[in-house]
Scaffold this motif. Sequence first.
Motif, short mmCIF file in Angstrom:
data_model
loop_
_atom_site.label_atom_id
_atom_site.label_comp_id
_atom_site.label_asym_id
_atom_site.label_seq_id
_atom_site.Cartn_x
_atom_site.Cartn_y
_atom_site.Cartn_z
N GLY A 1 -27.92 -2.45 -22.85
CA GLY A 1 -28.24 -1.77 -24.10
C GLY A 1 -27.34 -0.57 -24.32
O GLY A 1 -26.48 -0.24 -23.50
N ALA A 2 -27.59 0.11 -25.43
CA ALA A 2 -26.79 1.30 -25.76
C ALA A 2 -27.31 2.53 -25.03
O ALA A 2 -26.65 3.57 -25.02
CB ALA A 2 -26.83 1.54 -27.27
N GLY A 3 -28.50 2.42 -24.41
CA GLY A 3 -29.13 3.58 -23.76
C GLY A 3 -30.38 3.96 -24.55
O GLY A 3 -30.46 3.75 -25.76
N MET A 4 -31.35 4.53 -23.85
CA MET A 4 -32.61 4.88 -24.51
C MET A 4 -32.36 5.89 -25.62
O MET A 4 -31.68 6.89 -25.44
CB MET A 4 -33.60 5.46 -23.49
N VAL A 5 -32.86 5.60 -26.78
CA VAL A 5 -32.76 6.45 -27.98
C VAL A 5 -31.30 6.72 -28.34
O VAL A 5 -30.99 7.76 -28.91
CB VAL A 5 -33.55 7.77 -27.80
N ALA A 6 -30.39 5.80 -28.02
CA ALA A 6 -28.97 5.98 -28.35
C ALA A 6 -28.55 5.15 -29.56
O ALA A 6 -27.37 5.10 -29.89
CB ALA A 6 -28.11 5.60 -27.14
N PHE A 7 -29.52 4.53 -30.22
CA PHE A 7 -29.20 3.69 -31.38
C PHE A 7 -28.53 4.51 -32.48
O PHE A 7 -27.67 4.00 -33.21
CB PHE A 7 -30.47 3.02 -31.90
N GLY A 8 -28.91 5.80 -32.61
CA GLY A 8 -28.31 6.65 -33.64
C GLY A 8 -26.81 6.75 -33.50
O GLY A 8 -26.08 6.87 -34.50
N ASN A 9 -26.30 6.71 -32.26
CA ASN A 9 -24.85 6.75 -32.04
C ASN A 9 -24.17 5.47 -32.51
O ASN A 9 -22.97 5.48 -32.81
CB ASN A 9 -24.55 6.94 -30.55
N TRP A 10 -24.93 4.39 -32.55
CA TRP A 10 -24.34 3.08 -32.86
C TRP A 10 -24.58 2.62 -34.29
O TRP A 10 -23.98 1.65 -34.73
CB TRP A 10 -24.90 2.03 -31.90
N TYR A 11 -25.46 3.32 -35.00
CA TYR A 11 -25.87 2.79 -36.31
C TYR A 11 -24.69 2.58 -37.25
O TYR A 11 -24.59 1.54 -37.91
CB TYR A 11 -26.90 3.72 -36.96
#
Length: 432
Positions: free
Chosen positions: A178-188
């Motif tokens: 995964g991108a890392g916990m709560v790291a979705f904002g970096n990938w959006y």
Amino acid sequence: TKESFTRIIKSLIFAGLINLAYCLWVILFGDFIGWENPYGNILGTLGNPNFIGSFLGIFIAAYVGYGLDPSSPKWFKYSLLLVVPLTAFEILESNAIQGRIVGVVGLSIVGFFYIKSRFNQVVTSFYVLAGVVAGTFSLLGALQIRPLTSYIYKTSVSLRGQYWLAGWNTGEANPFFGAGMVAFGNWYRRSRDIRAIELSGTHTVVDASHNVPIDMFAFGGWPLFISYIFLMGIGGWAIIRASLRAKQFDPILAVLTSTWVGYQLQSIISINQIGLAIWGWALTGAVIAYEKSTRENSNSFKDEKNKSRVNFNKQGQDAKPMLFASAFGLIGLLIALPPLTADAQWRSAQLARTVEALETTLMPGYFNPQNTAKYMGNIRALEQAQLFDLSHSYAIQAVKWNSESFELWNLLYLVKNSTQKEREIAVINMKR
């Protein structure tokens, strides 16, 4: 024991009544707490109209289900006449579509258990068919297919579809870890579809996909996603097994099922908000345990020998749950403490308004983990204080710490002392 599950239900009802009274006060007299409320609707203690709407939807199902218990006090049954319409009114006041959906589905499930215990198979089947038809039309309305579109569809439904797509794309790009916990904002930004920009604009970004299972996929790839689905699947299977065994109206089963399903519905259209998520996990554990306890009870009374053996074994195992709960509670506390202490330290530094205090919060350590918001807030504060050398050095530190954050690269581009070469590198990374 039955009392254990009753305590969980009573706790949920108590939390609901607190929010019900608080929201009523806000509607009648205004809010006595100075929340920052850009929505203009009731928030309860959950910080957002959608969250309080969903929680009240879960609460109304629990209240009605518990009220249908023949052993519940008379005053509680009479209170249904006041609490149910008031809760429905507040769900409407929250202006949250998800609250209405969760409430209606929850009450329908309670109704199913009640009708199943009182009427024959034909009536029950007709009730289920009517529910399926109503649910189908509601789903079509959410997808902008008539006739219920004007009542159910909101622009946020289309936006959520884009958030889900971006979350899924993030998970597919990081399938194993995964991108890392709560790291979705970096990938959006890199994971979104062009349609997301057309709907909400270039600079509208989110840090959650507004779908808990997809968030799990984005955060931890296939291993975390499959694990989560498996755990929730065990909860669903437990409900099915317990429901098939139930011959009479079982208020505990009705409440646990309706509230668990209500949470699951909320979780696939919203974020992992802690005030709701804690009930999702507690209820999942409860439905699994309740199915197991009712199964063991039905088997243990076949003969006296069996009964004695089961009771004896249970006495020896009474201490184990408390021991495990204490051990894992301590581990959880150790995991949760560092970000909590770091946030408290940062808040103190903001109140102190000194350079030394701000710099202390930017010294990484186990009890002082860093985050993008902290870097951005402190660097901007240093820029406003015209401490340009410090703001520049921390901007460099920030992008080294998290090279995947568009916001941090943008901040490096904007700080006064950044060199032309640094700005060029920042632009390359923002484009990336």
